[in-house]
Motif scaffolding. Structure first.
Motif, PDB file in Angstrom:
ATOM      1  N   LYS A  16       0.822  -1.216   0.000  1.00  0.00           N
ATOM      2  CA  LYS A  16       0.000   0.000   0.000  1.00  0.00           C
ATOM      3  C   LYS A  16       0.855   1.264   0.000  1.00  0.00           C
ATOM      4  O   LYS A  16       0.482   2.289   0.579  1.00  0.00           O
ATOM      5  N   VAL A  17       1.998   1.200  -0.665  1.00  0.00           N
ATOM      6  CA  VAL A  17       2.881   2.359  -0.820  1.00  0.00           C
ATOM      7  C   VAL A  17       2.809   2.799  -2.277  1.00  0.00           C
ATOM      8  O   VAL A  17       3.143   2.027  -3.180  1.00  0.00           O
ATOM      9  N   ALA A  18       2.363   4.022  -2.516  1.00  0.00           N
ATOM     10  CA  ALA A  18       2.212   4.531  -3.879  1.00  0.00           C
ATOM     11  C   ALA A  18       3.539   4.508  -4.625  1.00  0.00           C
ATOM     12  O   ALA A  18       4.598   4.753  -4.028  1.00  0.00           O
ATOM     13  N   VAL A  19       3.472   4.258  -5.935  1.00  0.00           N
ATOM     14  CA  VAL A  19       4.672   4.048  -6.746  1.00  0.00           C
ATOM     15  C   VAL A  19       4.817   5.124  -7.811  1.00  0.00           C
ATOM     16  O   VAL A  19       3.889   5.365  -8.590  1.00  0.00           O
ATOM     17  N   GLY A  20       5.981   5.749  -7.862  1.00  0.00           N
ATOM     18  CA  GLY A  20       6.429   6.525  -9.007  1.00  0.00           C
ATOM     19  C   GLY A  20       7.597   5.780  -9.598  1.00  0.00           C
ATOM     20  O   GLY A  20       8.683   5.741  -9.013  1.00  0.00           O
ATOM     21  N   CYS A  21       7.401   5.134 -10.746  1.00  0.00           N
ATOM     22  CA  CYS A  21       8.402   4.223 -11.297  1.00  0.00           C
ATOM     23  C   CYS A  21       9.082   4.844 -12.500  1.00  0.00           C
ATOM     24  O   CYS A  21       8.415   5.341 -13.414  1.00  0.00           O
ATOM     25  N   GLU A  22      10.394   4.794 -12.508  1.00  0.00           N
ATOM     26  CA  GLU A  22      11.140   5.209 -13.687  1.00  0.00           C
ATOM     27  C   GLU A  22      10.725   4.355 -14.885  1.00  0.00           C
ATOM     28  O   GLU A  22      10.170   3.268 -14.739  1.00  0.00           O
ATOM     29  N   GLY A  68      -5.367  -1.323  -5.545  1.00  0.00           N
ATOM     30  CA  GLY A  68      -5.836   0.056  -5.612  1.00  0.00           C
ATOM     31  C   GLY A  68      -4.772   1.076  -5.297  1.00  0.00           C
ATOM     32  O   GLY A  68      -5.064   2.274  -5.161  1.00  0.00           O
ATOM     33  N   THR A  69      -3.509   0.660  -5.215  1.00  0.00           N
ATOM     34  CA  THR A  69      -2.423   1.568  -4.870  1.00  0.00           C
ATOM     35  C   THR A  69      -2.047   2.416  -6.086  1.00  0.00           C
ATOM     36  O   THR A  69      -1.857   1.887  -7.181  1.00  0.00           O
ATOM     37  N   PRO A  70      -1.901   3.727  -5.931  1.00  0.00           N
ATOM     38  CA  PRO A  70      -1.525   4.581  -7.068  1.00  0.00           C
ATOM     39  C   PRO A  70      -0.196   4.167  -7.685  1.00  0.00           C
ATOM     40  O   PRO A  70       0.754   3.805  -6.974  1.00  0.00           O
ATOM     41  N   TYR A  71      -0.134   4.227  -9.017  1.00  0.00           N
ATOM     42  CA  TYR A  71       1.087   3.902  -9.769  1.00  0.00           C
ATOM     43  C   TYR A  71       1.200   4.914 -10.889  1.00  0.00           C
ATOM     44  O   TYR A  71       0.256   5.132 -11.652  1.00  0.00           O
ATOM     45  N   MET A  72       2.377   5.525 -11.019  1.00  0.00           N
ATOM     46  CA  MET A  72       2.641   6.445 -12.128  1.00  0.00           C
ATOM     47  C   MET A  72       3.978   6.107 -12.761  1.00  0.00           C
ATOM     48  O   MET A  72       4.964   5.866 -12.061  1.00  0.00           O
ATOM     49  N   LEU A  73       3.994   6.065 -14.077  1.00  0.00           N
ATOM     50  CA  LEU A  73       5.247   5.930 -14.813  1.00  0.00           C
ATOM     51  C   LEU A  73       5.854   7.327 -14.956  1.00  0.00           C
ATOM     52  O   LEU A  73       5.196   8.252 -15.438  1.00  0.00           O
ATOM     53  N   LEU A  74       7.106   7.480 -14.570  1.00  0.00           N
ATOM     54  CA  LEU A  74       7.744   8.799 -14.544  1.00  0.00           C
ATOM     55  C   LEU A  74       8.360   9.127 -15.907  1.00  0.00           C
ATOM     56  O   LEU A  74       9.579   9.302 -16.027  1.00  0.00           O
ATOM     57  N   GLU A  75       7.507   9.231 -16.925  1.00  0.00           N
ATOM     58  CA  GLU A  75       7.975   9.548 -18.272  1.00  0.00           C
ATOM     59  C   GLU A  75       8.071  11.070 -18.420  1.00  0.00           C
ATOM     60  O   GLU A  75       7.083  11.757 -18.652  1.00  0.00           O
ATOM     61  N   ASN A  76       9.303  11.574 -18.342  1.00  0.00           N
ATOM     62  CA  ASN A  76       9.490  13.030 -18.300  1.00  0.00           C
ATOM     63  C   ASN A  76       9.268  13.713 -19.648  1.00  0.00           C
ATOM     64  O   ASN A  76       8.918  14.897 -19.697  1.00  0.00           O
ATOM     65  N   VAL A  77       9.437  13.005 -20.770  1.00  0.00           N
ATOM     66  CA  VAL A  77       9.317  13.659 -22.076  1.00  0.00           C
ATOM     67  C   VAL A  77       7.881  14.130 -22.324  1.00  0.00           C
ATOM     68  O   VAL A  77       7.656  15.066 -23.097  1.00  0.00           O
ATOM     69  N   CYS A  78       6.912  13.512 -21.663  1.00  0.00           N
ATOM     70  CA  CYS A  78       5.532  14.003 -21.784  1.00  0.00           C
ATOM     71  C   CYS A  78       5.411  15.442 -21.284  1.00  0.00           C
ATOM     72  O   CYS A  78       4.433  16.124 -21.614  1.00  0.00           O
TER      73      CYS A  78
END
Length: 456
Positions: free
Chosen positions: A132-138, A159-169
């Motif tokens: 249950k630790v939200a993820v910001g993944c490279e 239900g844990t938040p997950y975001m791909l850290l795509e910086n070019v967006c």
């Protein structure tokens, strides 16, 4: 509204800004939290760049760091001390490869940034979501196709938040082009291009000196440092589009992938592999070095094509083993014109002179995204021309607000799954394959929320 009228109408541009910034179908922001307690797994070169962005923020406390390389972990701890921030709890000094799990057990942890070698992203993200630790993944969500399904299923179940850290967006011109696409300047989109075209020979080889992580030698693996320690092995063992998200991320948001559109088919072709062997044996004058005898599966130029439900095609190129200037090779083309980043130019029918390019600057200024207008000064000095500020800002603000992640798990797994699917296509004689629908039909009803919010 005619495009010429639109360009001359400040009121219309203001309306567009409110639409793209206000959140198409995005829920109202919850009360959320004012401050986050975050951890960082992986304190190498990329991890330190992201750590710098976290340490700049007053709404983030970095409470935990993990790395099995003591030198890099020490550098990260020194960064927190120099920033006059509380010393984080540290894990991994003993070399225990599962030390990150101890980090995930730390009480009061709101989220974690994962900046480790590619093959570790999926298992670490899965463990974090289960905790249950939200993820910001490279970037690179997984290696195998099964990895991507496992990441998706874990997020859906937990239900844990997950975001791909795509910086070019979050690149400034990309976001301006997004505004232009939303405004209809290009008409109906037909074809897009992007990729990762970057001479990485001095990244894939170095001398093994930790103070000189790029170039200066031809070592890889255990004798090397930083990315040469792990990334080069992917070039030895794999043949496909190994790094798709820089190119596909913006193209996917331009075409509303997973929000009224989806990828339907994929195929890939690979050239012969000559660049890395030539670099070691001839250009580094190391023909007697054992690494001069290595054979590489990765073609020097890999070309991948995707078809979309709404009829667009997207072409990606991966080109990292030959001498060349850096370029992501973006092209957005529709019934009324096109933009290309390589020559910083645009052509809009009815606005541009027939058969001539226009410099993109006028459009960049006109369609500069509200996020860049608001936070450009805050992003000064951030990595990759400010993009790293924005991608961290997006993760932090969404997590604080308990709002949907702007690059969510469906985006993450589809963009990243291009890699194993391209490998399969090449291995099966450049076969065209069906593209999995990771949303399982939800793409039909999901609305375009990737128009960026006022805050993130």
């Amino acid at each position: 509204m005619k495009r010429r009228s639109f360009l001359s109408s400040g009121a219309a541009l203001g309306t567009l800004a409110s639409l793209t910034a206000g959140g198409l179908s995005r829920p109202a922001l919850a009360a959320g939290r004012d401050r986050l307690r975050l951890g960082l797994i992986g304190t190498g070169m990329r991890g330190q760049v992201l750590l710098r962005e976290l340490l700049r923020r007053e709404d983030v406390e970095v409470v935990a760091l993990c790395d099995i390389e003591p030198i890099m972990l020490g550098r990260a701890l020194a960064m927190t001390e120099k920033a006059d921030k509380p010393r984080p709890q540290s894990y991994g000094q003993s070399g225990d490869k599962l030390a990150y799990r101890k980090l995930l057990e730390q009480k009061g942890l709101d989220g974690v940034i994962i900046a480790t070698p590619w093959e570790l992203h999926a298992p670490m993200a899965i463990d974090a979501m289960n905790a249950k630790v939200a993820v910001g993944c490279e970037v690179v969500a997984g290696i195998t196709l099964q990895d991507h399904w496992d990441v998706l299923r874990t997020q859906q179940r937990s239900g844990t938040p997950y975001m791909l850290l795509e910086n070019v967006c979050y690149r400034r011109d990309v976001m301006a082009v997004l505004q232009m696409v939303r405004a209809g300047l290009f008409g109906e989109l037909v074809h897009l291009q992007g990729g990762y075209q970057h001479d990485l020979r001095a990244v894939k080889f170095n001398s093994g000196d930790p103070s000189k992580p790029y170039g200066g030698g031809v070592e890889i693996g255990d004798k090397a440092w930083s990315e040469a320690r792990w990334r080069t092995e992917h070039s030895v063992q794999r043949n496909g589009e190994l790094y798709p998200s820089h190119g596909i991320g913006p193209c996917a948001m331009f075409t509303n992938i997973h929000r009224g559109n989806r990828f339907t088919h994929i195929n890939a072709f690979a050239s012969k592999a000559r660049g890395l062997q030539d670099y070691v044996g001839r250009k580094m004058s190391a023909k007697d070095h054992p690494n001069a005898k290595l054979k590489y599966k990765l073609g020097d130029v890999v070309t991948t094509t995707l078809a979309c439900e709404n009829g667009e095609t997207i072409l990606l190129q991966h080109d990292t083993s030959l001498p060349r200037p850096y370029s992501l090779g973006f092209r957005v083309q529709g019934t009324d014109g096109l933009w290309m980043d390589l020559n910083h130019s645009v052509h809009i029918e009815g606005l541009s002179k027939p058969h001539e390019w226009e410099d993109f600057k006028r459009y960049q200024d006109k369609f500069d995204h509200p996020l860049w207008k608001k936070y450009a000064s805050a992003a000064e000095g951030a990595g990759h021309g400010g993009m790293d500020y924005f991608v961290i800002h997006a993760f932090v603000e969404a997590l604080k607000a308990e709002a949907p992640m702007p690059i969510d798990v469906y985006d993450a797994v589809a963009w990243s799954a291009i890699t194993p699917l391209s490998e399969q296509s090449i291995a099966e004689g450049f076969k065209t394959l069906p593209f999995p629908d990771f949303t399982e039909g939800l793409w039909k009803s999901r609305k375009p929320i990737f128009a960026f919010g006022d805050k993130y």
